[in-house]
Write an enzyme that holds these catalytic residues in place. Structure first.
Site, PDB file in Angstrom:
ATOM      1  N   GLU A  47       0.816  -1.218   0.000  1.00  0.00           N
ATOM      2  CA  GLU A  47       0.000   0.000   0.000  1.00  0.00           C
ATOM      3  C   GLU A  47       0.851   1.271   0.000  1.00  0.00           C
ATOM      4  OE1 GLU A  47      -2.565  -3.262   1.780  1.00  0.00           O
ATOM      5  OE2 GLU A  47      -0.499  -2.520   2.106  1.00  0.00           O
ATOM      6  N   PHE A 109     -12.096  -7.229  13.473  1.00  0.00           N
ATOM      7  CA  PHE A 109     -10.944  -7.648  12.677  1.00  0.00           C
ATOM      8  C   PHE A 109     -10.552  -6.528  11.691  1.00  0.00           C
ATOM      9  CE2 PHE A 109      -9.323  -9.826   8.779  1.00  0.00           C
ATOM     10  CZ  PHE A 109      -8.135 -10.285   9.327  1.00  0.00           C
ATOM     11  N   GLN A 110      -9.295  -6.150  11.720  1.00  0.00           N
ATOM     12  CA  GLN A 110      -8.721  -5.104  10.865  1.00  0.00           C
ATOM     13  C   GLN A 110      -9.422  -3.753  11.035  1.00  0.00           C
ATOM     14  OE1 GLN A 110      -8.398  -6.689   6.804  1.00  0.00           O
ATOM     15  NE2 GLN A 110      -6.365  -7.494   7.311  1.00  0.00           N
ATOM     16  N   LYS A 159     -17.772  -0.713   5.092  1.00  0.00           N
ATOM     17  CA  LYS A 159     -18.131  -1.698   4.079  1.00  0.00           C
ATOM     18  C   LYS A 159     -19.632  -1.714   3.805  1.00  0.00           C
ATOM     19  CE  LYS A 159     -17.201  -6.534   2.850  1.00  0.00           C
ATOM     20  NZ  LYS A 159     -16.535  -7.787   3.314  1.00  0.00           N
ATOM     21  N   MET A 460      24.239   8.788   4.014  1.00  0.00           N
ATOM     22  CA  MET A 460      24.103  10.078   4.680  1.00  0.00           C
ATOM     23  C   MET A 460      24.276   9.937   6.191  1.00  0.00           C
ATOM     24  SD  MET A 460      23.806  13.255   4.066  1.00  0.00           S
ATOM     25  CE  MET A 460      22.955  13.637   2.539  1.00  0.00           C
TER      26      MET A 460
END
Length: 549
Positions: A47, A109-110, A159, A460
């Site tokens: 993602e 969930f999630q 959803k 760096m």
């Protein structure tokens, strides 16, 4: 139609043709609606890759970038890209799925509080709570992302709202509520320009956001004042401009930093006095009065007081400034510094010299080539040694300084501008952060060129450990990285490794003339540092160089 169908329908009606994302349970209805729709979806392999591809798409075109992610880890993986877009004022729309409304707050969930989590790294965030609000929220979000000072906007959609039948209601911005220009200090600004004996134009990323390069160049051609640029603004000043001094700040050119420290008037054009630019803020342009032009009133006086401010779109404010010619002795002094502190590329060693390689690459690629950088030493070398004709041709993570930015940003840029060459310049540290996006390049047969400057170190950080931490090299050794050419070959991407200076010219020719994706792996000296460097707490005219450290 369902909420999911409406999301796709509104995106299409608003002219969106490409989106980036990764599916999952809570956003599955939107992916179902995407099936067969006149909208091209690019499946990235993470993602964060989707977010940065959308950023690259937006920054290389000025258009809105769009990305999708599911709830929970899908949404949290977008946060870094949102923060990057927020810091660099990039128009981005992130659409995330959320657990059903009845499950919100139950630790389902999630489930993650994406709204709360994203508030600090977005221009605005929405969670759609009622199906009948979906159309208005989505249209408003798209408007907010591109209007005024651009930025990322997130829309979190449960959803069940994606699955519900929803009414469509067209929404339009209230044209009466647009931000008014505040030009009260115009007369004072023009008076300051008349009196200045050592003026400098300090150019920021706002020039690109406002599409104000023509207005900027008209102002510079009239005044002939020296121009210095931030990292994000590189390309705003055309390379052929006689008094272009390049980048200022921590790794800015010596001429740019000295000119700013000597000036008596600093014309700040769409910049925000970032700490990497100013060094010690109290000592930054200490002799200068400031004219500050910006569309965001919150930037005026935030870091440095302004004697005069013009709060407006730069295409409105810049033409109102009087083009007073900078004094001849100041211009002569600037020309002298340009000659005295010009870069040298006659590296004495046998190893690949990164500044020479990048300068040679800059000369050999078409003018409309897009260069996408990761973060580190290579990023600063690109800023110092490559030339750009437009800020949309140089994509670099500025405010956030995000490693892993370059490869997915290049994917987005190549999709947005398929007819232009797109190159990502990365280091052996940064490239490993989103290396999985080689699969996205392969799947979509994208002719992205990849240059890896490999010093087998986190360069760096190693440089700072050498200079400021008594050479105590802690966790910066990357000598166990894979063979990058062999790794790319697994994804069907050809390339070569070079280790000697004599190989550079031929290698660049092969990269430029390759018809598809290509990787050039350049092994450089692990002790090579980026110069000059303004050390912490120092003024910009107290730069360290290779000979003065």
């Amino acid at each position: 139609m369902t909420g999911a169908q409406m999301v796709i329908d509104i995106l299409v009606k608003q002219g969106i043709s490409d989106v980036f994302g990764y599916p999952g349970g809570a956003i599955m209805p939107i992916y179902d609606a995407l099936y067969g729709a006149p909208l091209k979806h690019y499946l990235t392999r993470h993602e964060q890759g989707a977010g940065f591809a959308a950023v690259g798409y937006a920054r290389s075109t000025g258009k809105l970038g769009v990305c999708f992610a599911t709830s929970g880890p899908g949404a949290t993986n977008l946060v870094t890209a949102l923060a990057d877009a927020m810091m660099d004022s990039v128009p981005l729309l992130a659409i995330t799925g959320q657990v059903p409304t009845a499950a919100i707050g139950s630790d389902a969930f999630q489930e993650v509080d994406v709204l709360g989590m994203s508030l600090s790294c977005t221009k605005h965030s929405f969670m759609v709570e009622r199906a009948e609000d979906l159309a208005e929220v989505l249209q408003q979000a798209m408007h907010l992302a591109v209007s005024g000072r651009p930025g990322p906007v997130l829309v979190d959609i449960p959803k069940d709202i994606q699955q519900a039948l929803v009414p469509f209601s067209p929404w339009s911005a209230d044209t009466q509520a647009q931000e008014a220009s505040i030009l009260n200090d115009l007369a004072l600004a023009n008076e300051l320009l008349k009196k200045a004996s050592k003026p400098v134009a300090y150019v920021g990323g706002g020039v690109h956001s406002a599409d104000a390069q023509p207005a900027l160049m008209a102002f510079l051609e009239q005044t002939q004042m020296p121009a210095v640029s931030t990292l994000k603004a590189l390309g705003s000043v055309l390379p052929e401009y006689e008094y272009d001094l390049g980048m200022l700040g921590m790794h800015g050119t010596k001429a740019a930093n000295l000119a700013v420290q000597e000036c008596d008037l600093l014309v700040c054009i769409g910049a925000r006095f970032d700490d990497r630019v100013t060094g010690n803020l109290a000592k930054f342009a200490a002799k200068a009065k400031v004219i500050h032009l910006d569309i965001d009133a919150a930037e005026i006086g935030k870091r440095k007081p302004a004697a005069a401010s013009l709060v407006a779109d730069l295409t409105v404010s810049l033409p109102l400034l009087q083009g007073v010619l900078a004094p001849a002795d100041w211009r002569a002094h600037i020309s002298h510094m340009q000659r005295e502190y010009a870069w040298r590329y006659d590296y004495p060693g046998e190893k690949v010299f990164a500044p020479y390689l990048l300068n040679k690459l800059s000369h050999d690629v078409p003018q409309d080539t897009v260069v996408c950088c990761d973060v580190g030493q290579h990023q600063m070398w690109v800023a110092q040694h490559m030339k750009f004709s437009h800020p949309s041709n140089h994509l670099s993570s500025g405010g956030a300084g995000t490693m892993g930015f370059g490869l997915p940003a290049a994917i987005g840029a190549k999709i947005a501008r398929p007819d232009n060459m797109v190159i990502t310049v990365s280091g052996d540290g940064s490239i490993m952060m989103n290396i999985q996006e080689l699969a996205t390049i392969r799947r979509n047969n994208l002719a992205v060129k990849i240059v890896i400057l490999d010093n087998q170190r986190l360069g760096m950080v190693r440089q700072w450990q050498e200079l400021f931490f008594s050479a105590r090299y802690s966790e910066t050794n990357l000598s166990d990285n894979p063979d990058f050419v062999q790794l790319a070959a697994v994804f069907g991407i050809p390339g070569q490794t070079i280790t000697h200076a004599s190989e550079v010219d031929d290698a660049i020719e092969k990269l430029v003339n390759s018809s598809g994706p290509y990787i050039l792996h350049a092994c450089i000296d692990d002790k090579e540092n980026v110069w000059p460097l303004v050390p912490p707490g120092a003024a910009n005219d107290e730069m360290l160089t290779e000979n003065t450290q």
